[in-house]
Design a protein around this motif. Structure first.
Motif, PDB file in Angstrom:
ATOM      1  N   GLN A   1       0.808  -1.222   0.000  1.00 17.34           N
ATOM      2  CA  GLN A   1       0.000   0.000   0.000  1.00 17.34           C
ATOM      3  C   GLN A   1       0.844   1.276   0.000  1.00 17.34           C
ATOM      4  OE1 GLN A   1      -2.551  -0.427   3.414  1.00 17.34           O
ATOM      5  NE2 GLN A   1      -3.627  -2.200   2.560  1.00 17.34           N
ATOM      6  N   ARG A   2       2.157   1.125   0.030  1.00 18.08           N
ATOM      7  CA  ARG A   2       3.033   2.305   0.019  1.00 18.08           C
ATOM      8  C   ARG A   2       2.877   3.057  -1.299  1.00 18.08           C
ATOM      9  NH1 ARG A   2       7.152   2.333   3.955  1.00 18.08           N
ATOM     10  NH2 ARG A   2       8.282   3.808   2.621  1.00 18.08           N
ATOM     11  N   SER A   3       3.015   4.356  -1.252  1.00 22.70           N
ATOM     12  CA  SER A   3       2.767   5.202  -2.424  1.00 22.70           C
ATOM     13  C   SER A   3       3.705   4.882  -3.589  1.00 22.70           C
ATOM     14  CB  SER A   3       2.907   6.678  -2.031  1.00 22.70           C
ATOM     15  OG  SER A   3       4.217   6.949  -1.519  1.00 22.70           O
ATOM     16  N   GLU A   4       4.951   4.512  -3.288  1.00 22.03           N
ATOM     17  CA  GLU A   4       5.903   4.236  -4.369  1.00 22.03           C
ATOM     18  C   GLU A   4       5.562   2.973  -5.150  1.00 22.03           C
ATOM     19  OE1 GLU A   4       6.512   4.405  -1.047  1.00 22.03           O
ATOM     20  OE2 GLU A   4       8.523   3.597  -0.617  1.00 22.03           O
ATOM     21  N   PHE A   5       4.666   2.142  -4.592  1.00 22.17           N
ATOM     22  CA  PHE A   5       4.278   0.909  -5.275  1.00 22.17           C
ATOM     23  C   PHE A   5       2.943   1.040  -6.008  1.00 22.17           C
ATOM     24  CE2 PHE A   5       6.633  -1.433  -1.656  1.00 22.17           C
ATOM     25  CZ  PHE A   5       7.840  -1.278  -2.316  1.00 22.17           C
ATOM     26  N   GLU A   6       2.317   2.208  -5.932  1.00 17.38           N
ATOM     27  CA  GLU A   6       0.955   2.357  -6.434  1.00 17.38           C
ATOM     28  C   GLU A   6       0.824   1.974  -7.908  1.00 17.38           C
ATOM     29  OE1 GLU A   6      -2.583   5.770  -6.712  1.00 17.38           O
ATOM     30  OE2 GLU A   6      -0.666   6.225  -5.709  1.00 17.38           O
ATOM     31  N   ALA A   7       1.677   2.519  -8.760  1.00 18.95           N
ATOM     32  CA  ALA A   7       1.574   2.263 -10.202  1.00 18.95           C
ATOM     33  C   ALA A   7       1.880   0.804 -10.529  1.00 18.95           C
ATOM     34  CB  ALA A   7       2.523   3.177 -10.970  1.00 18.95           C
ATOM     35  N   VAL A   8       2.874   0.241  -9.850  1.00 20.71           N
ATOM     36  CA  VAL A   8       3.274  -1.148 -10.128  1.00 20.71           C
ATOM     37  C   VAL A   8       2.220  -2.115  -9.606  1.00 20.71           C
ATOM     38  CG1 VAL A   8       5.109  -2.855  -9.855  1.00 20.71           C
ATOM     39  CG2 VAL A   8       5.680  -0.431  -9.957  1.00 20.71           C
ATOM     40  N   GLU A   9       1.663  -1.819  -8.453  1.00 19.14           N
ATOM     41  CA  GLU A   9       0.606  -2.674  -7.900  1.00 19.14           C
ATOM     42  C   GLU A   9      -0.626  -2.646  -8.801  1.00 19.14           C
ATOM     43  OE1 GLU A   9      -1.675  -5.131  -5.278  1.00 19.14           O
ATOM     44  OE2 GLU A   9       0.442  -4.912  -5.826  1.00 19.14           O
ATOM     45  N   ALA A  10      -0.934  -1.488  -9.348  1.00 24.88           N
ATOM     46  CA  ALA A  10      -2.076  -1.388 -10.272  1.00 24.88           C
ATOM     47  C   ALA A  10      -1.819  -2.214 -11.524  1.00 24.88           C
ATOM     48  CB  ALA A  10      -2.316   0.071 -10.636  1.00 24.88           C
ATOM     49  N   GLU A  11      -0.596  -2.189 -12.004  1.00 22.40           N
ATOM     50  CA  GLU A  11      -0.242  -2.984 -13.186  1.00 22.40           C
ATOM     51  C   GLU A  11      -0.309  -4.481 -12.874  1.00 22.40           C
ATOM     52  OE1 GLU A  11       1.469  -3.967 -17.077  1.00 22.40           O
ATOM     53  OE2 GLU A  11       0.087  -2.519 -16.199  1.00 22.40           O
ATOM     54  N   TYR A  12       0.127  -4.858 -11.675  1.00 19.07           N
ATOM     55  CA  TYR A  12       0.047  -6.266 -11.269  1.00 19.07           C
ATOM     56  C   TYR A  12      -1.410  -6.727 -11.246  1.00 19.07           C
ATOM     57  CZ  TYR A  12       0.310 -10.515  -8.486  1.00 19.07           C
ATOM     58  OH  TYR A  12       0.167 -11.814  -8.038  1.00 19.07           O
ATOM     59  N   GLN A  13      -2.270  -5.934 -10.644  1.00 22.88           N
ATOM     60  CA  GLN A  13      -3.685  -6.300 -10.548  1.00 22.88           C
ATOM     61  C   GLN A  13      -4.321  -6.377 -11.935  1.00 22.88           C
ATOM     62  OE1 GLN A  13      -5.032  -7.437  -7.915  1.00 22.88           O
ATOM     63  NE2 GLN A  13      -3.398  -6.875  -6.470  1.00 22.88           N
ATOM     64  N   ARG A  14      -3.887  -5.522 -12.855  1.00 18.53           N
ATOM     65  CA  ARG A  14      -4.403  -5.554 -14.227  1.00 18.53           C
ATOM     66  C   ARG A  14      -4.002  -6.861 -14.910  1.00 18.53           C
ATOM     67  NH1 ARG A  14      -3.053  -4.334 -19.483  1.00 18.53           N
ATOM     68  NH2 ARG A  14      -0.849  -3.957 -18.967  1.00 18.53           N
ATOM     69  N   LYS A  15      -2.739  -7.251 -14.748  1.00 17.53           N
ATOM     70  CA  LYS A  15      -2.252  -8.494 -15.355  1.00 17.53           C
ATOM     71  C   LYS A  15      -2.886  -9.719 -14.699  1.00 17.53           C
ATOM     72  CE  LYS A  15       0.963  -7.136 -18.379  1.00 17.53           C
ATOM     73  NZ  LYS A  15       1.065  -7.593 -19.783  1.00 17.53           N
ATOM     74  N   ALA A  16      -3.144  -9.618 -13.395  1.00 16.09           N
ATOM     75  CA  ALA A  16      -3.696 -10.753 -12.651  1.00 16.09           C
ATOM     76  C   ALA A  16      -5.125 -11.092 -13.065  1.00 16.09           C
ATOM     77  CB  ALA A  16      -3.633 -10.472 -11.150  1.00 16.09           C
ATOM     78  N   LYS A  17      -5.780 -10.188 -13.772  1.00 12.98           N
ATOM     79  CA  LYS A  17      -7.141 -10.461 -14.243  1.00 12.98           C
ATOM     80  C   LYS A  17      -7.153 -11.523 -15.335  1.00 12.98           C
ATOM     81  CE  LYS A  17      -8.940  -5.837 -13.194  1.00 12.98           C
ATOM     82  NZ  LYS A  17      -9.472  -4.568 -13.768  1.00 12.98           N
ATOM     83  N   THR A  18      -6.044 -11.648 -16.057  1.00 15.48           N
ATOM     84  CA  THR A  18      -5.976 -12.626 -17.152  1.00 15.48           C
ATOM     85  C   THR A  18      -5.006 -13.765 -16.870  1.00 15.48           C
ATOM     86  OG1 THR A  18      -4.295 -11.269 -18.263  1.00 15.48           O
ATOM     87  CG2 THR A  18      -6.601 -10.916 -18.886  1.00 15.48           C
ATOM     88  N   ARG A  19      -4.196 -13.616 -15.826  1.00 11.97           N
ATOM     89  CA  ARG A  19      -3.249 -14.673 -15.458  1.00 11.97           C
ATOM     90  C   ARG A  19      -3.110 -14.710 -13.947  1.00 11.97           C
ATOM     91  NH1 ARG A  19       2.663 -15.850 -18.224  1.00 11.97           N
ATOM     92  NH2 ARG A  19       3.157 -17.704 -16.996  1.00 11.97           N
ATOM     93  N   THR A  20      -3.318 -15.873 -13.374  1.00 16.48           N
ATOM     94  CA  THR A  20      -3.341 -16.002 -11.910  1.00 16.48           C
ATOM     95  C   THR A  20      -2.065 -15.509 -11.259  1.00 16.48           C
ATOM     96  OG1 THR A  20      -4.774 -17.939 -12.124  1.00 16.48           O
ATOM     97  CG2 THR A  20      -3.688 -17.593  -9.994  1.00 16.48           C
ATOM     98  N   SER A  21      -0.925 -15.906 -11.808  1.00 17.83           N
ATOM     99  CA  SER A  21       0.361 -15.499 -11.234  1.00 17.83           C
ATOM    100  C   SER A  21       1.223 -14.882 -12.327  1.00 17.83           C
ATOM    101  CB  SER A  21       1.069 -16.701 -10.607  1.00 17.83           C
ATOM    102  OG  SER A  21       0.319 -17.240  -9.542  1.00 17.83           O
ATOM    103  N   PRO A  22       1.029 -13.616 -12.628  1.00 19.76           N
ATOM    104  CA  PRO A  22       1.815 -12.983 -13.691  1.00 19.76           C
ATOM    105  C   PRO A  22       3.295 -12.919 -13.323  1.00 19.76           C
ATOM    106  CG  PRO A  22       0.553 -11.343 -12.478  1.00 19.76           C
ATOM    107  CD  PRO A  22       0.093 -12.673 -12.005  1.00 19.76           C
ATOM    108  N   SER A  23       4.153 -13.159 -14.299  1.00 20.35           N
ATOM    109  CA  SER A  23       5.592 -13.039 -14.069  1.00 20.35           C
ATOM    110  C   SER A  23       5.953 -11.567 -13.946  1.00 20.35           C
ATOM    111  CB  SER A  23       6.366 -13.674 -15.221  1.00 20.35           C
ATOM    112  OG  SER A  23       5.978 -13.084 -16.456  1.00 20.35           O
ATOM    113  N   TRP A  24       7.015 -11.284 -13.220  1.00 15.91           N
ATOM    114  CA  TRP A  24       7.370  -9.880 -12.980  1.00 15.91           C
ATOM    115  C   TRP A  24       7.726  -9.162 -14.274  1.00 15.91           C
ATOM    116  CZ3 TRP A  24      12.087  -7.729 -14.175  1.00 15.91           C
ATOM    117  CH2 TRP A  24      13.137  -8.611 -14.458  1.00 15.91           C
ATOM    118  N   TYR A  25       8.342  -9.881 -15.215  1.00 18.31           N
ATOM    119  CA  TYR A  25       8.757  -9.218 -16.455  1.00 18.31           C
ATOM    120  C   TYR A  25       7.593  -9.014 -17.426  1.00 18.31           C
ATOM    121  CZ  TYR A  25       9.434 -14.254 -17.221  1.00 18.31           C
ATOM    122  OH  TYR A  25       9.283 -15.625 -17.242  1.00 18.31           O
TER     123      TYR A  25
END
Length: 305
Positions: free
Chosen positions: A164-188
């Motif tokens: 929930q830290r502010s510096e992770f906001e954009a990356v966490e949003a991207e993770y959640q977006r990818k997780a909608k189509t893949r259960t465990s998205p790879s970091w790359y």
């Protein structure tokens, strides 16, 4: 019957093994200096700096372990280690290529989410945990496994708070977006367009297709225990034997990959983070190259099957 393991080698073979192991040790020693330079160059305690630091450390430990295995002629056990080294190298190359802060944070964010999933699976109070421990009862080796003495709820809460830290906001949003189509998205796969979904695609993106096709795929066979038949030796149609244990057939391939990866990684990191150390690297590289060529061209000892 002749034993397939002989721990006593003749002087010629041991000389080659020691020379190659010492060369890898020189890579580790320079890498340790680079590790210190990198840490000294950092402006402060930023989360985005941590992945490169730990990837350098992991690469050095992998190379160090490889040198130990080479000295003992344990070349086959070194193959899975080398496979890990290649993945480590690809990670550093990809983070350093462009958009480095987001890619570094993506590496970190996915690791945190993976850790949370492990806690969920090991916690007997979650549905994932109940399913896991139910399945354990039929396990041939570990049917009596009990939950570790860990406060899983507190551990998960700590990691979720970090996300929930502010510096992770954009990356966490991207993770959640990818997780909608893949259960465990790879970091790359985060922020990649077109999406990079596996190691082969990552290698191709970095123009390292030969490294993947010629080395990584071969090493994967050893790692997944599907390459055992490569050690078969047919003396005649009805007489099949196998390599002795500690047969160093892949030694030169192993050394070539270690040498190429270490030098390219060190040069890349120095150029980005500590350019004032480039002269030091250039001089060391020239000296190491001379030793590598001398060992490589002098590699005329015939290992006997």
């Amino acid at each position: 019957m002749k034993s397939i393991l002989n721990r006593e080698y003749d002087e010629g073979r041991q000389l080659i093994l020691n020379e190659q192991a010492n060369l890898v040790q020189e890579m580790v020693s320079f890498g340790i200096s680079l590790f210190g330079w990198y840490n000294e160059s950092l402006p402060g305690n930023r989360y985005s700096d941590a992945p490169i630091m730990f990837l350098i450390r992991q690469m050095l430990e992998t190379l160090d372990g490889t040198s130990i295995l080479i000295r003992q002629s344990s070349i086959e056990p070194a193959k899975p280690v080398l496979r890990s080294l290649i993945e480590n190298y690809l990670a550093i190359k990809y983070i350093c290529e462009t958009n480095s802060e987001n890619r570094a944070l993506a590496y970190l964010i996915v690791a945190v989410h993976d850790k949370i999933k492990i806690y969920d699976r090991l916690d007997p109070e979650t549905s994932a945990g109940q399913k896991y421990y139910s399945a354990i009862s039929d396990d041939v080796l570990f049917s009596e496994t009990t939950p570790p003495a860990v406060d899983f709820k507190a551990a998960r809460k700590n990691l979720q708070k970090m996300l929930q830290r502010s510096e992770f906001e954009a990356v966490e949003a991207e993770y959640q977006r990818k997780a909608k189509t893949r259960t465990s998205p790879s970091w790359y796969s985060l922020f990649s367009d077109p999406s990079i979904s596996n190691i082969e695609q990552l290698a191709q993106h970095l123009n390292l297709g030969v490294l993947y096709q010629v080395h990584y795929r071969v090493l994967s066979g050893e790692a997944h225990a599907i390459d055992s038949l490569s050690h078969a030796r047919g003396r005649s149609e009805n007489d099949v034997s196998c390599d002795d244990l500690r047969y160093p057939g892949y030694l030169q391939g192993l050394m070539t990959v270690c040498y190429a990866i270490a030098l390219d990684t060190f040069e890349k990191l120095i150029n980005i983070y500590v350019p004032d150390r480039m002269d030091c690297f250039t001089n060391w590289k020239a000296e190491l190259h001379g030793k590598f060529e001398s060992i490589r061209t002098g590699f005329d000892f015939k290992f006997q099957h």
